[in-house]
Design a protein around this motif. Structure first.
Motif, PDB file in Angstrom:
ATOM      1  N   GLU A   1      -2.645  -7.224   5.944  1.00 20.47           N
ATOM      2  CA  GLU A   1      -3.077  -7.923   4.731  1.00 20.47           C
ATOM      3  C   GLU A   1      -1.891  -8.610   4.060  1.00 20.47           C
ATOM      4  N   GLY A   2      -0.767  -7.915   4.058  1.00 26.68           N
ATOM      5  CA  GLY A   2       0.435  -8.483   3.436  1.00 26.68           C
ATOM      6  C   GLY A   2       0.872  -9.768   4.125  1.00 26.68           C
ATOM      7  N   ARG A   3       0.804  -9.786   5.465  1.00 26.96           N
ATOM      8  CA  ARG A   3       1.232 -10.981   6.208  1.00 26.96           C
ATOM      9  C   ARG A   3       0.226 -12.110   6.064  1.00 26.96           C
ATOM     10  N   GLU A   4      -1.070 -11.763   6.077  1.00 26.44           N
ATOM     11  CA  GLU A   4      -2.087 -12.801   6.209  1.00 26.44           C
ATOM     12  C   GLU A   4      -2.748 -13.258   4.919  1.00 26.44           C
ATOM     13  N   ARG A   5      -2.803 -12.401   3.926  1.00 24.29           N
ATOM     14  CA  ARG A   5      -3.583 -12.764   2.745  1.00 24.29           C
ATOM     15  C   ARG A   5      -2.786 -13.587   1.736  1.00 24.29           C
ATOM     16  N   VAL A   6      -1.458 -13.490   1.790  1.00 25.99           N
ATOM     17  CA  VAL A   6      -0.657 -14.288   0.851  1.00 25.99           C
ATOM     18  C   VAL A   6       0.363 -15.141   1.614  1.00 25.99           C
ATOM     19  N   THR A   7       0.864 -16.139   0.907  1.00 30.19           N
ATOM     20  CA  THR A   7       1.848 -17.041   1.500  1.00 30.19           C
ATOM     21  C   THR A   7       3.225 -16.685   0.953  1.00 30.19           C
ATOM     22  N   TRP A   8       4.161 -16.499   1.867  1.00 31.71           N
ATOM     23  CA  TRP A   8       5.506 -16.058   1.486  1.00 31.71           C
ATOM     24  C   TRP A   8       6.486 -17.222   1.548  1.00 31.71           C
ATOM     25  N   PHE A   9       7.418 -17.265   0.618  1.00 29.99           N
ATOM     26  CA  PHE A   9       8.556 -18.181   0.753  1.00 29.99           C
ATOM     27  C   PHE A   9       9.542 -17.585   1.753  1.00 29.99           C
ATOM     28  N   GLU A  10       9.648 -16.261   1.700  1.00 28.09           N
ATOM     29  CA  GLU A  10      10.442 -15.529   2.697  1.00 28.09           C
ATOM     30  C   GLU A  10       9.669 -14.273   3.026  1.00 28.09           C
ATOM     31  N   PRO A  11       9.412 -14.018   4.315  1.00 22.73           N
ATOM     32  CA  PRO A  11       8.582 -12.867   4.676  1.00 22.73           C
ATOM     33  C   PRO A  11       9.266 -11.536   4.325  1.00 22.73           C
ATOM     34  N   PHE A  12       8.461 -10.511   4.104  1.00 26.96           N
ATOM     35  CA  PHE A  12       9.048  -9.191   3.811  1.00 26.96           C
ATOM     36  C   PHE A  12       9.582  -8.554   5.074  1.00 26.96           C
ATOM     37  N   THR A  13      10.528  -7.638   4.903  1.00 30.84           N
ATOM     38  CA  THR A  13      11.154  -7.017   6.065  1.00 30.84           C
ATOM     39  C   THR A  13      10.783  -5.547   6.187  1.00 30.84           C
ATOM     40  N   GLU A  14      10.266  -4.969   5.087  1.00 33.80           N
ATOM     41  CA  GLU A  14       9.912  -3.552   5.134  1.00 33.80           C
ATOM     42  C   GLU A  14       8.622  -3.380   4.351  1.00 33.80           C
ATOM     43  N   LEU A  15       7.649  -2.634   4.930  1.00 37.43           N
ATOM     44  CA  LEU A  15       6.333  -2.536   4.301  1.00 37.43           C
ATOM     45  C   LEU A  15       6.399  -1.848   2.944  1.00 37.43           C
ATOM     46  N   TYR A  16       6.952  -0.644   2.913  1.00 37.55           N
ATOM     47  CA  TYR A  16       7.059   0.030   1.618  1.00 37.55           C
ATOM     48  C   TYR A  16       8.143   1.086   1.647  1.00 37.55           C
ATOM     49  N   GLU A  17       8.483   1.492   0.440  1.00 37.59           N
ATOM     50  CA  GLU A  17       9.478   2.545   0.279  1.00 37.59           C
ATOM     51  C   GLU A  17       8.905   3.477  -0.770  1.00 37.59           C
ATOM     52  N   TRP A  18       8.877   4.745  -0.475  1.00 34.55           N
ATOM     53  CA  TRP A  18       8.225   5.696  -1.385  1.00 34.55           C
ATOM     54  C   TRP A  18       9.219   6.772  -1.804  1.00 34.55           C
ATOM     55  N   GLU A  19       9.743   6.603  -2.995  1.00 31.46           N
ATOM     56  CA  GLU A  19      10.613   7.641  -3.552  1.00 31.46           C
ATOM     57  C   GLU A  19       9.919   8.157  -4.789  1.00 31.46           C
ATOM     58  N   PRO A  20       9.045   9.170  -4.613  1.00 34.54           N
ATOM     59  CA  PRO A  20       8.197   9.606  -5.714  1.00 34.54           C
ATOM     60  C   PRO A  20       8.996   9.797  -7.005  1.00 34.54           C
ATOM     61  N   PRO A  21       8.501   9.354  -8.142  1.00 33.89           N
ATOM     62  CA  PRO A  21       7.193   8.754  -8.348  1.00 33.89           C
ATOM     63  C   PRO A  21       7.205   7.223  -8.333  1.00 33.89           C
ATOM     64  N   TYR A  22       8.186   6.619  -7.679  1.00 40.70           N
ATOM     65  CA  TYR A  22       8.219   5.152  -7.663  1.00 40.70           C
ATOM     66  C   TYR A  22       8.032   4.608  -6.253  1.00 40.70           C
ATOM     67  N   ALA A  23       7.175   3.603  -6.155  1.00 45.87           N
ATOM     68  CA  ALA A  23       6.974   2.940  -4.867  1.00 45.87           C
ATOM     69  C   ALA A  23       7.475   1.508  -4.967  1.00 45.87           C
ATOM     70  N   LYS A  24       7.907   0.986  -3.841  1.00 49.94           N
ATOM     71  CA  LYS A  24       8.184  -0.452  -3.733  1.00 49.94           C
ATOM     72  C   LYS A  24       7.416  -0.941  -2.517  1.00 49.94           C
ATOM     73  N   TRP A  25       6.912  -2.157  -2.596  1.00 52.21           N
ATOM     74  CA  TRP A  25       6.130  -2.694  -1.477  1.00 52.21           C
ATOM     75  C   TRP A  25       6.666  -4.056  -1.057  1.00 52.21           C
ATOM     76  N   TYR A  26       6.523  -4.304   0.235  1.00 50.64           N
ATOM     77  CA  TYR A  26       6.847  -5.617   0.811  1.00 50.64           C
ATOM     78  C   TYR A  26       8.287  -6.003   0.483  1.00 50.64           C
ATOM     79  N   LEU A  27       9.181  -5.072   0.757  1.00 48.06           N
ATOM     80  CA  LEU A  27      10.585  -5.258   0.400  1.00 48.06           C
ATOM     81  C   LEU A  27      11.213  -6.431   1.147  1.00 48.06           C
TER      82      LEU A  27
END
Ligand code: WTA
Length: 656
Positions: free
Chosen positions: A48-74
């Motif tokens: 969904e991340g690759r196909e549903r939106v248009t990127w100026f620069e594609p993400f290199t990592e799907l997510y990072e989960w360091e509870p209680p904070y998440a990062k997505w599409y790094l």
């Protein structure tokens, strides 16, 4: 022993045996097929991340989960406005309608195409630049449901300026608090709004708020009624004057490339203390999450006319009127006013005129239509409707059935969607072409979402047993914390069950594993689908010089879900009277907004408290719902409760 009415309600719900599999033709053409559940969490969000939106620069990592904070599409760079507007124009869909806007006064209509939207956004963003708005400048927005509202949000997103939209029904006080908390430098508002044929004094409220917001340098005022206070020299500027002469060429105002995790907006919501929480949503995960759920749950097609009849001032409007649908290039209806102006068939007239095929609203609105009777919908041709949605509070099976039968003609699936301001996107909902729906159940977690019902110790309970709704894995649109309040973020969501996100809701699963939501288990009330904290209303009451002490709770209400009841102890010399009652209700409206005005106020010489001085709200709820009292042994003075009950009965007698 339990005296919580929600337990009885849920027992009744669970004996609900009606169920409706998806109609065959709907299932055959549905956006979401059963295999969506088979995709792994990683596979789903990666695709969904690759196909549903248009990127100026594609993400290199799907997510990072360091509870209680998440990062997505790094590592990715993108712009929300580019995804919602520009790319549709570039791909040849500029002539497609983005919004069919319908003003409240009959006959005021406008069709805004994606190209038209782009022009307006670019002009306005160019204007905002002149006021010094750029990447990172916090901007407040306080408007009604006019096209300038989404234009303002998108212009901010284009420039990389995070916004906070404050619902137009909030008071000057509530507005000032939010603007100051976020440190807003510019406020975008309008002269007045229309609501039920009357004028809403938005600019007048904004003036009052801005007197207390030294950080706000400029106010931009859109014209709606042409009335309202004069512009203030040096501070205020008319929207048309600011944007009118600016270029509409997108090249003059390129979309700022934002990092996936840059702040998109804050939205303030009620928690269990008086101070609203600034829920933080960032760029990529939020956009992917809202657009994905919008596509699959609402089954929008390229020629859909989709209508989410919420207000953009709440999260439902952010995610499912503005960002999700525009990202998907969907045509939406945007309606300014109330469902009963000038007549009770206004909504159905709108559905008929635009041939709406997907309608998304709240149980409280459905119950209002039920009360008004079926004749209003019956006057119109609603055969265009394919799918109905519900959100904001538990939907009672009776309302669900009424909705399906009288609005959906007995043929449309009804999707009951559970989510929160914090979750950003729908997390529990049927997939309309896959799931067998049951009146009153939100059914299953969306693919990739890990929801569970747990007991006090955080252990999953067996099906049929009630407990707390938690989430065990992060999701793209989840909040990235509370603005400047790390400890409160941890306390509110992550401390009750370590490692699990606590939603504040009670839930049960039935023998099929379907989820049934049971309402809040904390001090947050849900009035007409709007979250209001008991403490917020208590603080507003105690703020009045006549009030010594106040306790507030919600009681069940057939129309609004919950209604606010206040128990008030006045200062020695003050007289409990009908005038005092009106004064206090008005005072709460002043401090917070009309939605927070108590339905009842019971004056009482004392409040029931535990020996440690904690107000026993559960007891007050018992009193206000006229039930047998629960356990009173922890009360410092049990006679207080009897006294309060007598007074509440008196009040009830008076009301009748
Ligand atoms: C309640 C609104 C039952 C719930 C999107 C939640 C619901 C709170 C449902 C969030 C539903 C929302 N069934 N309860 N389908 N949808 N709620 O932040 O108590 O305004 O925690 O977000 O509304 O309200 P909020």
């Amino acid at each position: 022993m339990t005296t919580d009415p929600r337990d009885h309600a849920i027992a009744a719900l669970l004996s609900e045996e009606r169920s409706y599999p998806p109609p065959e033709d709907f299932a055959a053409g549905a956006n979401a097929q059963a295999d969506l559940y088979e995709r792994s969490f990683e596979e789903l969000w990666e695709t969904e991340g690759r196909e549903r939106v248009t990127w100026f620069e594609p993400f290199t990592e799907l997510y990072e989960w360091e509870p209680p904070y998440a990062k997505w599409y790094l590592g990715g760079r993108l712009n929300v406005c580019f995804n919602c507007v520009d790319r549709h124009v570039e791909s040849g869909n500029g002539d497609k309608v983005a919004y069919h806007w319908e003003g409240e006064p009959v006959g005021e209509r406008e069709a805004i195409t994606f190209a038209g939207l782009q022009e307006r956004v670019v002009r306005f963003a160019n204007g905002l630049k002149k006021l010094g708005v750029g990447k990172g400048t916090p901007v407040g927005i306080y408007m009604g449901m006019i096209p300038e509202l989404p234009v303002a949000m998108l212009a901010c997103a284009r420039l990389g300026a995070p916004h906070t939209v404050v619902f137009g029904g909030f008071s000057a006080d509530a507005l000032a608090g939010r603007l100051n908390d976020m440190g807003c430098e510019v406020l975008i508002t309008q002269d007045e709004g229309w609501r039920k044929g009357a004028n809403v004094p938005l600019k007048a409220n904004a003036d009052e708020a801005l007197a207390r917001c030294p950080g706000v340098r400029h106010a931009v005022v859109a014209r709606r009624t042409g009335e309202g206070p004069a512009l203030r020299e040096g501070r205020d500027v008319a929207w048309d004057e600011l944007a009118g002469g600016e270029s509409a060429d997108p090249a003059t105002c390129p979309c700022e490339p934002m990092d996936s995790e840059d702040l998109l907006y804050l939205l303030y919501t009620s928690g269990t203390t008086a101070k609203p929480k600034g829920i933080a949503h960032t760029t990529a995960g939020y956009l992917v999450g809202t657009a994905t759920t919008h596509h699959y749950i609402f089954d929008v097609k390229p020629d859909s006319i989709y209508w989410c009849a919420a207000d953009i001032g709440w999260v439902t409007g952010h995610s499912y009127i503005v960002y999700g649908p525009l990202c998907n290039g969907t045509t939406s209806v945007l309606y300014e006013g109330t469902p009963d102006f000038p007549d009770r068939d206004r909504w159905w007239e709108i559905v008929e005129r635009y041939r709406v095929d997907v309608l998304y609203t709240a149980p409280t609105a459905i119950r209002a239509h039920m009360k008004w009777g079926t004749e209003h919908a019956a006057k119109h041709d609603l055969s265009s409707l394919r799918l109905l949605g519900s959100v904001g509070e538990p939907i009672n099976p009776e309302a669900w059935m009424w909705y399906r039968e009288n609005i959906g003609g007995g043929r449309t699936p009804v999707v009951d969607t559970w989510w929160q301001t914090e979750t950003g996107m729908i997390l529990i909902s049927p997939l309309p072409g896959v799931t067998t729906v049951k009146p009153g159940s939100a059914t299953q977690p969306f693919p990739g979402i890990d929801a569970a019902v747990v007991d006090e110790r955080g252990e999953e309970v067996p099906n049929g047993q009630g407990g707390y709704l938690v989430l065990r894995k992060p999701w793209p649109a989840m909040l990235r914390g509370l603005y400047k309040e790390h400890d409160r973020y941890v306390d509110t969501y992550w401390s009750r069950f370590p490692g699990l996100y606590f939603t504040g809701d009670g839930a049960k699963r039935d023998e099929d594993g379907d989820f049934w939501l049971m309402g809040r288990v904390d001090d947050v009330m849900n009035v007409s689908g709007h979250r209001i904290s008991t403490i917020e209303v208590e603080s507003a009451l105690v703020d009045h010089p006549a009030v010594a002490e106040a306790a507030v709770c919600g009681r069940k209400d057939d129309l609004t879900g919950e209604a606010i009841v206040a128990f008030v102890t006045l200062k020695g010399s003050e007289e409990a009277s009908v005038e005092m009652l009106d004064t206090l209700r008005e005072h709460v409206a002043q401090k917070i907004g009309k939605i927070a005005r108590p339905a009842n106020i019971v004056f009482t010489p004392e409040l029931p408290k535990t020996r440690s001085g904690k107000i026993m709200r559960r007891l007050l709820r018992d009193v206000s719902e006229h039930r047998t009292l629960g356990d009173t042994t922890t009360l410092a003075d049990p006679s207080v409760v009897e006294e309060i009950r007598d007074r509440a009965e008196d009040e009830k007698a008076k009301a009748v």
